[in-house]
Write a protein that holds these residues in place. Sequence first.
Motif, PDB file in Angstrom:
ATOM      1  N   GLU A 142       0.699  -1.335   0.104  1.00  0.00           N
ATOM      2  CA  GLU A 142       0.186  -0.023  -0.104  1.00  0.00           C
ATOM      3  C   GLU A 142       0.829   1.247  -0.019  1.00  0.00           C
TER       4      GLU A 142
ATOM      5  N   VAL B  80      -7.029  -2.281  -9.962  1.00  0.00           N
ATOM      6  CA  VAL B  80      -6.787  -2.956  -8.463  1.00  0.00           C
ATOM      7  C   VAL B  80      -8.235  -2.613  -7.803  1.00  0.00           C
ATOM      8  N   THR B  81      -8.748  -1.439  -8.092  1.00  0.00           N
ATOM      9  CA  THR B  81      -9.857  -0.972  -7.435  1.00  0.00           C
ATOM     10  C   THR B  81     -11.001  -1.894  -8.019  1.00  0.00           C
TER      11      THR B  81
ATOM     12  N   GLN C 231     -10.779  -4.881  -9.168  1.00  0.00           N
ATOM     13  CA  GLN C 231     -10.757  -6.234  -8.787  1.00  0.00           C
ATOM     14  C   GLN C 231     -11.130  -6.403  -7.264  1.00  0.00           C
ATOM     15  N   ALA C 232     -10.769  -5.465  -6.619  1.00  0.00           N
ATOM     16  CA  ALA C 232     -11.263  -5.354  -5.132  1.00  0.00           C
ATOM     17  C   ALA C 232     -12.632  -5.428  -4.902  1.00  0.00           C
TER      18      ALA C 232
ATOM     19  N   PHE D  91     -12.573  -2.856   2.253  1.00  0.00           N
ATOM     20  CA  PHE D  91     -11.753  -3.251   1.027  1.00  0.00           C
ATOM     21  C   PHE D  91     -10.322  -2.953   1.238  1.00  0.00           C
TER      22      PHE D  91
ATOM     23  N   ASP E 133      -8.092  -4.388   2.912  1.00  0.00           N
ATOM     24  CA  ASP E 133      -7.070  -5.491   2.643  1.00  0.00           C
ATOM     25  C   ASP E 133      -6.880  -6.068   1.001  1.00  0.00           C
ATOM     26  N   SER E 134      -8.066  -6.178   0.540  1.00  0.00           N
ATOM     27  CA  SER E 134      -8.414  -6.413  -0.625  1.00  0.00           C
ATOM     28  C   SER E 134      -7.301  -5.679  -1.758  1.00  0.00           C
ATOM     29  N   ILE E 135      -7.379  -4.333  -1.613  1.00  0.00           N
ATOM     30  CA  ILE E 135      -6.615  -3.409  -2.333  1.00  0.00           C
ATOM     31  C   ILE E 135      -5.066  -3.659  -2.036  1.00  0.00           C
TER      32      ILE E 135
ATOM     33  N   ASN F  30      -3.704  -6.548  -1.225  1.00  0.00           N
ATOM     34  CA  ASN F  30      -3.599  -7.845  -2.027  1.00  0.00           C
ATOM     35  C   ASN F  30      -3.488  -7.521  -3.453  1.00  0.00           C
ATOM     36  N   LYS F  31      -4.465  -6.860  -4.118  1.00  0.00           N
ATOM     37  CA  LYS F  31      -4.469  -6.588  -5.390  1.00  0.00           C
ATOM     38  C   LYS F  31      -3.417  -5.889  -6.008  1.00  0.00           C
TER      39      LYS F  31
END
Length: 469
Positions: A136, A173-174, A176-177, A322, A324-326, A328-329
């Motif tokens: 991040e 990435v957004t 995808q998340a 979201f 953690d998902s961001i 990760n992506k």
Amino acid sequence: MTMWIPNIEAAAGPIYLAIADALEDDIKTGALAQGDRLPPQRELAYQLGVTLGTITRAYGEAERRRLVKGETGRGTYIASETQKVSPLVPKEDEPDSCDLARNFAYPHLNPSLSDGLVRMARTAGIDRLNGFVPSEGLKTHRETGVLVFKDYGLEADPARVAVTCGAQHGIQVTCQALFRAGDAIAVDRFTYPSIFSSLSSLGLKPVPVPALTRTDGGFGAMDPEALARAAAAHGVRGVFLMPNMQNPTTHTMSVEERQDLVRVAREHDLKIVEDDPYTPFLPETLPAFGALAPERTASIASISKVCSPGSRIGFVHVPKAFGDSIRNKIGESTWMASPITAELIAGWVREGHLFKTLRLKRKANRNRFLKARDLLAPHFLQGDVNKVFGWLRLPDIVDADALQAALSHQGISVLSSRYFQGKDHAPAPYLRLTFGSEESDERFQWALKRIQATIDQMADLPELTRPVG
């Protein structure tokens, strides 16, 4: 070859996506080769026991993935692996044309890179940037993002900010998340050129939604009632918006227009992705969707258009759920944005170079817009002195693609409306003209005069300007 029949027995999602996926798999395995003709849509619908509309959507999805190409009167064929380079992509050895197509926003006024690098070299502890950092981004760079988001009308939380490799990576990435493959995403009828391919490459379906009409006849914000109808008819799960300088129409949403769209998003549980790389050029700060609907909005910011496209630094701000998902992506796609160039940008923001650069570019853009409006009259140029591009309304009888081609032969590059809409939409009589990619004022004015003269010539020769077929 025998008739191609895809195997979709194990399909769990939408059938049209399963057909497109099977087509892509068969191309990869060699079962289908370049030039192979696909079955007629009605025949394949009969063989699979599905509706004709399902096959139409599947072929459309395959075309958006650039797997096939349709030829009027001949059918649909497997496309060549070799694709033409987009006119938006710079080339190192490209001819010296007058560029009113790409939106580089006065790069000759960008801050001095050499001065920025000298300042970085003198920064204590700079070597720490030559290693891995969290996906991040470092806290100091995420705090730079907070400062940038203030220009977007958003009081961002640094814990919810992530550093990306520019705004386009931020979109990837957004999406995808926030979304899953097969989700439908509402977009403006005319919108950012890459959004159609970006969404499709992620397995998302763009659903174009018309705009409101302004009192001056120009394009307004996305029609909230049309968005509601699209949500009900297509199962739309999200909406992509450019609220402050919509590309290509230039419209800036009023507070009321934003609130109307937030109302629809809440009624239909839509997530909002707002992207507006040109926002800092505007003198007035309006509330971002991330401020109006923080529980469902992901905001994307970038200063590439302001001072440093070469840095490839952008920022995303997402709902807490979201975060953690961001991370990760970003990690899966590129591990991290470069902390070296993030530090370059952070220094420019801290030292006020961003403001100084914007002041110079706003002054230059004011002059360019006024000159364009005057030289292109009486044709309507949607935009104003703060918009770094304009949306030119052509006479109905002039085909925008033909005009683009005619100007190209004269050494002038522009983009017709075709680049800003889905492939299944009819051509519209508009050109987008950018004001800041061409450094020379003289060449810029010459190009405008040639555009006006060419429009007049084509309007007087209707038999040469209407599309065939």
